[in-house]
Design an enzyme around this catalytic site. Structure first.
Site, PDB file in Angstrom:
ATOM      1  N   ASP A 131       0.853  -1.182   0.000  1.00  0.00           N
ATOM      2  CA  ASP A 131       0.000   0.000   0.000  1.00  0.00           C
ATOM      3  C   ASP A 131       0.888   1.231   0.000  1.00  0.00           C
ATOM      4  O   ASP A 131       2.117   1.126  -0.046  1.00  0.00           O
ATOM      5  CB  ASP A 131      -1.045  -0.020   1.126  1.00  0.00           C
ATOM      6  CG  ASP A 131      -0.519   0.489   2.455  1.00  0.00           C
ATOM      7  OD1 ASP A 131       0.712   0.596   2.626  1.00  0.00           O
ATOM      8  OD2 ASP A 131      -1.350   0.788   3.338  1.00  0.00           O
ATOM      9  N   ASP A 170      -5.292  -5.352   8.422  1.00  0.00           N
ATOM     10  CA  ASP A 170      -3.930  -5.246   8.948  1.00  0.00           C
ATOM     11  C   ASP A 170      -3.999  -4.394  10.196  1.00  0.00           C
ATOM     12  O   ASP A 170      -4.913  -3.575  10.337  1.00  0.00           O
ATOM     13  CB  ASP A 170      -2.999  -4.613   7.913  1.00  0.00           C
ATOM     14  CG  ASP A 170      -3.421  -3.208   7.564  1.00  0.00           C
ATOM     15  OD1 ASP A 170      -2.953  -2.258   8.226  1.00  0.00           O
ATOM     16  OD2 ASP A 170      -4.248  -3.030   6.636  1.00  0.00           O
TER      17      ASP A 170
END
Ligand SMILES: [Zn+2]
Length: 427
Positions: free
Chosen positions: A91, A253
């Site tokens: 990301d 996450d």
């Protein structure tokens, strides 16, 4: 539901001796230090999340990677670099540039980064919306900059998917939904589905209360296609795993199990059903408050040193008898007054020393460290305690998932697990 552990180069030195506090003289950090997936003999997470901002060292992500490490990651690819076959998701680390007007990355640079690293999944470039205001869901009440952040995120997601398809890249693309309330989150998810995404990362939820997270997920669920799966960026709530699963959450996450080990006031050590405090015995040289008091002449350095060693000695000698526990707690309390005057942790310290939760933990850290795992002292101990927390957290997650599964009608059992995204990690 898969747990991705966010990388911020939290390695530990296996040569570190906890009694002498010395390292092997031959130690080469980048060669010898180990990641959590190398430290534990059984899994502590399902995959890694690697942020471009942390690798590049921009904003709040600065200082984690050296130039040499960055180059090696790009040259060798992520699986060789991290020495793992676990799936890796990329990301941008949008929190590190949340204060900027626009994201500092081009779509091409990000696609290139994910592909070069050989990730299995990659999150589109996004811009975090920190606010959550229900009344902004009335269109004319939405502040311009907030609306712009959502538009930027959606425009970048469209571009990301278009270029990803055109270049026939191999990783699974995730579009990001940013919002400021249930309706705006749902609108973002609708737009992403229309673009062609079926795996959507929901961002900006870190500051939200559990109720708000559930409201947003419930609104998303009303527009979500059956095959669309969600990834929660940066958050989890173990007590809501069942609700999350019903809302299509396939992965998330979170760094909080790690960070709580050394950031939290008292929930530092995870046990299966509760948390314990870690016992503060900082190094005299490593504690800024204590150093300041010594420099100002308020605390004599020899006294601080003497108390520090006396604490370590007393903690080593705790043998379960009340007398040894009380002696250690009293010394630690005395030492603590030098750098945190007025704080009284005696009750919590007595509890952790009496219960000795590390003796019942099956993780490799607790087996190797014994009582050192609950000492709040230096990065080698604190980080290992954090990794122990990650390991325990992962087991708690699975316990919750099994409980959710058990409540399902027999014919639906097992369907959830098989609907999870399966990666084939390339090495
Ligand atoms: Zn443990």
């Amino acid at each position: 539901m898969q747990y991705f552990f966010p990388d911020s180069q939290d390695l530990v030195d296996p040569s570190f001796d906890f009694e002498t506090e010395r390292r092997s003289i031959d130690r080469v950090r980048q060669r010898d230090d180990v990641y959590a997936h190398e430290l534990f003999s059984r899994a502590a997470y399902d995959g890694l999340l690697v942020s471009k901002a942390i690798v590049d060292g921009i904003g709040a992500g600065a200082g984690r990677y050296t130039l040499g490490q960055r180059q090696r990651l790009l040259r060798e690819g992520a699986h060789r670099f991290f020495r793992t076959r676990l799936p890796i998701m990329g990301d941008c680390g949008a929190f590190t540039y949340v204060r900027e007007k626009t994201p500092p990355y081009s779509v091409d640079a990000v696609l290139d980064f994910y592909e070069t690293c050989g990730f299995q999944a990659g999150v589109s470039v996004d811009h975090v919306i920190l606010d959550y205001e229900l009344e902004w869901d009335t269109p004319r009440k939405t502040p311009k900059d907030v609306r712009e952040r959502q538009e930027i995120t959606l425009t970048l997601a469209a571009d990301f998917l278009k270029r990803h398809t055109r270049a026939r890249l191999s990783f699974k693309p995730l579009g990001v939904a940013q919002g400021w309330g249930p309706d705006s989150y749902a609108r973002a998810v609708s737009a992403l589905q229309k673009m062609g995404y079926d795996y959507i990362a929901v961002g900006g939820m870190v500051p939200l209360k559990t109720r708000e997270v559930l409201d947003a997920l419930s609104a998303i669920d009303r527009v979500r296609h059956r095959k669309t799966r969600l990834h929660l960026l940066g958050i989890t709530r173990l007590d809501q795993v069942g609700a999350f699963a019903n809302f299509g959450v396939a992965s998330f996450d979170s760094t909080s199990p790690l960070r709580q080990a050394f950031k939290d006031k008292d929930d530092n050590y995870y046990a299966p059903d509760r948390t314990y405090i870690a016992i503060r015995v900082p190094q005299v040289e490593g504690n800024p408050k204590l150093q300041k008091a010594i420099r100002a002449g308020q605390v004599p350095q020899p006294l601080a040193r003497r108390l520090e060693s006396a604490c370590l000695e007393a903690l080593r000698n705790v043998d379960g008898r009340k007398r040894t526990i009380d002696a250690a707690v009293q010394l630690v309390h005395e030492y603590e007054q030098l750098f945190d005057a007025g704080r009284d942790n005696r009750e919590a310290y007595r509890e952790v020393l009496t219960d000795k939760p590390w003796l019942r933990c099956g993780c490799d850290v607790c087996k190797a460290l014994g009582h050192h795992v609950v000492l709040f002292r230096g990065a080698e101990r604190n980080r290992r305690r954090g990794l122990h927390n990650v390991w325990v957290f992962y087991r708690r997650l699975h316990r919750e998932l099994r409980a959710v599964e058990a409540k399902l009608p027999a014919k639906r059992r097992g369907t959830r697990a098989s609907s999870e995204l399966r990666f084939a990690a390339q090495t």
